[in-house]
Scaffold this motif. Sequence first.
Motif, PDB file in Angstrom:
ATOM      1  N   SER A  23      -8.739  -8.987  -2.103  1.00 11.57           N
ATOM      2  CA  SER A  23      -7.497  -8.743  -1.361  1.00 11.57           C
ATOM      3  C   SER A  23      -7.131  -7.261  -1.357  1.00 11.57           C
ATOM      4  O   SER A  23      -6.716  -6.710  -0.334  1.00 11.57           O
ATOM      5  CB  SER A  23      -6.369  -9.575  -1.979  1.00 11.57           C
ATOM      6  OG  SER A  23      -5.149  -9.274  -1.364  1.00 11.57           O
ATOM      7  N   ILE A  24      -7.307  -6.586  -2.503  1.00 10.35           N
ATOM      8  CA  ILE A  24      -6.955  -5.156  -2.603  1.00 10.35           C
ATOM      9  C   ILE A  24      -7.862  -4.327  -1.697  1.00 10.35           C
ATOM     10  O   ILE A  24      -7.387  -3.491  -0.918  1.00 10.35           O
ATOM     11  CB  ILE A  24      -7.045  -4.672  -4.067  1.00 10.35           C
ATOM     12  CG1 ILE A  24      -5.915  -5.284  -4.892  1.00 10.35           C
ATOM     13  CG2 ILE A  24      -6.984  -3.140  -4.131  1.00 10.35           C
ATOM     14  CD1 ILE A  24      -6.061  -5.053  -6.389  1.00 10.35           C
ATOM     15  N   ILE A  25      -9.177  -4.543  -1.801  1.00  5.82           N
ATOM     16  CA  ILE A  25     -10.110  -3.740  -0.989  1.00  5.82           C
ATOM     17  C   ILE A  25      -9.861  -3.992   0.493  1.00  5.82           C
ATOM     18  O   ILE A  25      -9.828  -3.057   1.298  1.00  5.82           O
ATOM     19  CB  ILE A  25     -11.574  -4.050  -1.345  1.00  5.82           C
ATOM     20  CG1 ILE A  25     -11.869  -3.645  -2.786  1.00  5.82           C
ATOM     21  CG2 ILE A  25     -12.526  -3.303  -0.401  1.00  5.82           C
ATOM     22  CD1 ILE A  25     -13.234  -4.085  -3.289  1.00  5.82           C
ATOM     23  N   ARG A  26      -9.659  -5.260   0.856  1.00  2.00           N
ATOM     24  CA  ARG A  26      -9.440  -5.592   2.267  1.00  2.00           C
ATOM     25  C   ARG A  26      -8.158  -4.932   2.784  1.00  2.00           C
ATOM     26  O   ARG A  26      -8.128  -4.359   3.870  1.00  2.00           O
ATOM     27  CB  ARG A  26      -9.369  -7.108   2.455  1.00  2.00           C
ATOM     28  CG  ARG A  26      -9.420  -7.510   3.917  1.00  2.00           C
ATOM     29  CD  ARG A  26      -9.319  -9.018   4.109  1.00  2.00           C
ATOM     30  NE  ARG A  26      -9.620  -9.367   5.479  1.00  2.00           N
ATOM     31  CZ  ARG A  26      -8.826  -9.092   6.515  1.00  2.00           C
ATOM     32  NH1 ARG A  26      -7.689  -8.441   6.337  1.00  2.00           N
ATOM     33  NH2 ARG A  26      -9.175  -9.436   7.745  1.00  2.00           N
ATOM     34  N   SER A  27      -7.095  -5.019   1.997  1.00  2.70           N
ATOM     35  CA  SER A  27      -5.818  -4.421   2.395  1.00  2.70           C
ATOM     36  C   SER A  27      -5.945  -2.906   2.562  1.00  2.70           C
ATOM     37  O   SER A  27      -5.434  -2.335   3.533  1.00  2.70           O
ATOM     38  CB  SER A  27      -4.748  -4.750   1.348  1.00  2.70           C
ATOM     39  OG  SER A  27      -3.556  -4.068   1.631  1.00  2.70           O
ATOM     40  N   LEU A  28      -6.640  -2.253   1.636  1.00  2.00           N
ATOM     41  CA  LEU A  28      -6.821  -0.805   1.739  1.00  2.00           C
ATOM     42  C   LEU A  28      -7.647  -0.437   2.967  1.00  2.00           C
ATOM     43  O   LEU A  28      -7.350   0.541   3.651  1.00  2.00           O
ATOM     44  CB  LEU A  28      -7.483  -0.269   0.467  1.00  2.00           C
ATOM     45  CG  LEU A  28      -6.626  -0.279  -0.800  1.00  2.00           C
ATOM     46  CD1 LEU A  28      -7.467   0.082  -2.022  1.00  2.00           C
ATOM     47  CD2 LEU A  28      -5.442   0.672  -0.663  1.00  2.00           C
ATOM     48  N   ALA A  29      -8.682  -1.240   3.266  1.00  2.00           N
ATOM     49  CA  ALA A  29      -9.518  -0.968   4.439  1.00  2.00           C
ATOM     50  C   ALA A  29      -8.715  -1.135   5.725  1.00  2.00           C
ATOM     51  O   ALA A  29      -8.862  -0.352   6.669  1.00  2.00           O
ATOM     52  CB  ALA A  29     -10.746  -1.875   4.441  1.00  2.00           C
ATOM     53  N   VAL A  30      -7.852  -2.151   5.775  1.00  2.00           N
ATOM     54  CA  VAL A  30      -6.997  -2.359   6.949  1.00  2.00           C
ATOM     55  C   VAL A  30      -6.038  -1.173   7.119  1.00  2.00           C
ATOM     56  O   VAL A  30      -5.838  -0.663   8.229  1.00  2.00           O
ATOM     57  CB  VAL A  30      -6.224  -3.692   6.846  1.00  2.00           C
ATOM     58  CG1 VAL A  30      -5.119  -3.779   7.889  1.00  2.00           C
ATOM     59  CG2 VAL A  30      -7.189  -4.872   6.993  1.00  2.00           C
ATOM     60  N   GLN A  31      -5.447  -0.722   6.010  1.00  2.02           N
ATOM     61  CA  GLN A  31      -4.544   0.433   6.075  1.00  2.02           C
ATOM     62  C   GLN A  31      -5.283   1.688   6.551  1.00  2.02           C
ATOM     63  O   GLN A  31      -4.730   2.489   7.309  1.00  2.02           O
ATOM     64  CB  GLN A  31      -3.916   0.679   4.705  1.00  2.02           C
ATOM     65  CG  GLN A  31      -2.907  -0.392   4.293  1.00  2.02           C
ATOM     66  CD  GLN A  31      -2.384  -0.158   2.895  1.00  2.02           C
ATOM     67  OE1 GLN A  31      -1.889   0.923   2.590  1.00  2.02           O
ATOM     68  NE2 GLN A  31      -2.501  -1.163   2.043  1.00  2.02           N
ATOM     69  N   LEU A  32      -6.530   1.838   6.101  1.00  2.00           N
ATOM     70  CA  LEU A  32      -7.326   2.984   6.547  1.00  2.00           C
ATOM     71  C   LEU A  32      -7.565   2.912   8.048  1.00  2.00           C
ATOM     72  O   LEU A  32      -7.434   3.917   8.757  1.00  2.00           O
ATOM     73  CB  LEU A  32      -8.658   3.025   5.791  1.00  2.00           C
ATOM     74  CG  LEU A  32      -9.585   4.193   6.112  1.00  2.00           C
ATOM     75  CD1 LEU A  32      -8.949   5.526   5.717  1.00  2.00           C
ATOM     76  CD2 LEU A  32     -10.925   4.016   5.410  1.00  2.00           C
ATOM     77  N   LEU A  33      -7.886   1.720   8.551  1.00  2.00           N
ATOM     78  CA  LEU A  33      -8.076   1.540  10.000  1.00  2.00           C
ATOM     79  C   LEU A  33      -6.817   1.917  10.764  1.00  2.00           C
ATOM     80  O   LEU A  33      -6.877   2.579  11.798  1.00  2.00           O
ATOM     81  CB  LEU A  33      -8.418   0.077  10.306  1.00  2.00           C
ATOM     82  CG  LEU A  33      -9.870  -0.338  10.195  1.00  2.00           C
ATOM     83  CD1 LEU A  33     -10.003  -1.836  10.425  1.00  2.00           C
ATOM     84  CD2 LEU A  33     -10.738   0.427  11.168  1.00  2.00           C
ATOM     85  N   GLU A  34      -5.667   1.476  10.262  1.00  2.00           N
ATOM     86  CA  GLU A  34      -4.396   1.783  10.935  1.00  2.00           C
ATOM     87  C   GLU A  34      -4.128   3.275  10.931  1.00  2.00           C
ATOM     88  O   GLU A  34      -3.621   3.835  11.906  1.00  2.00           O
ATOM     89  CB  GLU A  34      -3.257   1.028  10.261  1.00  2.00           C
ATOM     90  CG  GLU A  34      -3.312  -0.481  10.493  1.00  2.00           C
ATOM     91  CD  GLU A  34      -2.325  -1.262   9.644  1.00  2.00           C
ATOM     92  OE1 GLU A  34      -1.652  -0.659   8.772  1.00  2.00           O
ATOM     93  OE2 GLU A  34      -2.226  -2.485   9.845  1.00  2.00           O
ATOM     94  N   LEU A  35      -4.478   3.935   9.831  1.00  2.00           N
ATOM     95  CA  LEU A  35      -4.252   5.378   9.724  1.00  2.00           C
ATOM     96  C   LEU A  35      -5.152   6.149  10.683  1.00  2.00           C
ATOM     97  O   LEU A  35      -4.707   7.062  11.373  1.00  2.00           O
ATOM     98  CB  LEU A  35      -4.513   5.831   8.281  1.00  2.00           C
ATOM     99  CG  LEU A  35      -4.299   7.308   7.988  1.00  2.00           C
ATOM    100  CD1 LEU A  35      -2.834   7.681   8.148  1.00  2.00           C
ATOM    101  CD2 LEU A  35      -4.776   7.638   6.589  1.00  2.00           C
ATOM    102  N   ILE A  36      -6.425   5.767  10.739  1.00  2.00           N
ATOM    103  CA  ILE A  36      -7.374   6.456  11.625  1.00  2.00           C
ATOM    104  C   ILE A  36      -7.010   6.225  13.083  1.00  2.00           C
ATOM    105  O   ILE A  36      -7.134   7.106  13.917  1.00  2.00           O
ATOM    106  CB  ILE A  36      -8.819   6.003  11.329  1.00  2.00           C
ATOM    107  CG1 ILE A  36      -9.230   6.502   9.948  1.00  2.00           C
ATOM    108  CG2 ILE A  36      -9.783   6.519  12.382  1.00  2.00           C
ATOM    109  CD1 ILE A  36     -10.538   5.937   9.453  1.00  2.00           C
ATOM    110  N   GLY A  37      -6.525   5.025  13.400  1.00  2.64           N
ATOM    111  CA  GLY A  37      -6.087   4.721  14.757  1.00  2.64           C
ATOM    112  C   GLY A  37      -7.217   4.270  15.652  1.00  2.64           C
ATOM    113  O   GLY A  37      -8.392   4.372  15.290  1.00  2.64           O
ATOM    114  N   PRO A  38      -6.872   3.771  16.845  1.00  3.39           N
ATOM    115  CA  PRO A  38      -7.888   3.291  17.779  1.00  3.39           C
ATOM    116  C   PRO A  38      -8.663   4.448  18.380  1.00  3.39           C
ATOM    117  O   PRO A  38      -8.177   5.574  18.450  1.00  3.39           O
ATOM    118  CB  PRO A  38      -7.076   2.563  18.854  1.00  3.39           C
ATOM    119  CG  PRO A  38      -5.739   3.233  18.819  1.00  3.39           C
ATOM    120  CD  PRO A  38      -5.516   3.643  17.382  1.00  3.39           C
TER     121      PRO A  38
END
Length: 200
Positions: A23-38
């Motif tokens: 859950s922690i790794i997945r959540s951090l990866a999702v946050q990274l995706l949101e930060l980098i943007g589309p």
Amino acid sequence: MPGTFEPLPGGGAAVALDDVEISIIRSLAVQLLELIGPGPGEDASADPLAELFAEGPSEPPSDPVLRRLFPDAYRDPEGTPGPEAAEEEKAYSAEFRRYTENDLRAGKRENALAVIRSLDTLTSAGDRGAVLELTVGQSQQWLGALNDLRLAIGSRLEITDEDDSDLLYRLPDEDPRKPMVMAYLWLGGLQETLVGTLMP
């Protein structure tokens, strides 16, 4: 194997992760995706040919985490350059950023997505968690994503060198940065053992 990557016969790596770690790794990866943007081509109506020739930004990002993930390409290793050299470095960095940042962002997005996708395939075995098995290619994507996650967290914690990270071990438990520090150190351990599996 708990908490550390081990090599698989024939290449690749495996690690045992419990539900909280997943859950922690997945959540951090999702946050990274949101930060980098589309990406520029993630609009369905975008012209794929135009995407090939799309220019990226020429200015560094305003967010300090993004500046750490996408640093200027040209910097004087000796310290602060004179005014003329500083202008020249800025112009070279802007040109380099314009033609590379879109690809760099796409690569970082793909690495983070690979982490999320591989975690989503896991089936928990209760208290024992699950064993994640990665191919060599997936291991390299995980390595890139773990590095980006550590850079992002390190930037938020204002870690600039090894001396700063040594101080993290001495933070009191009541310090609000402690959970982020624990994640930073844990991801560092995962990264180090994953590197070990990829070495000949």
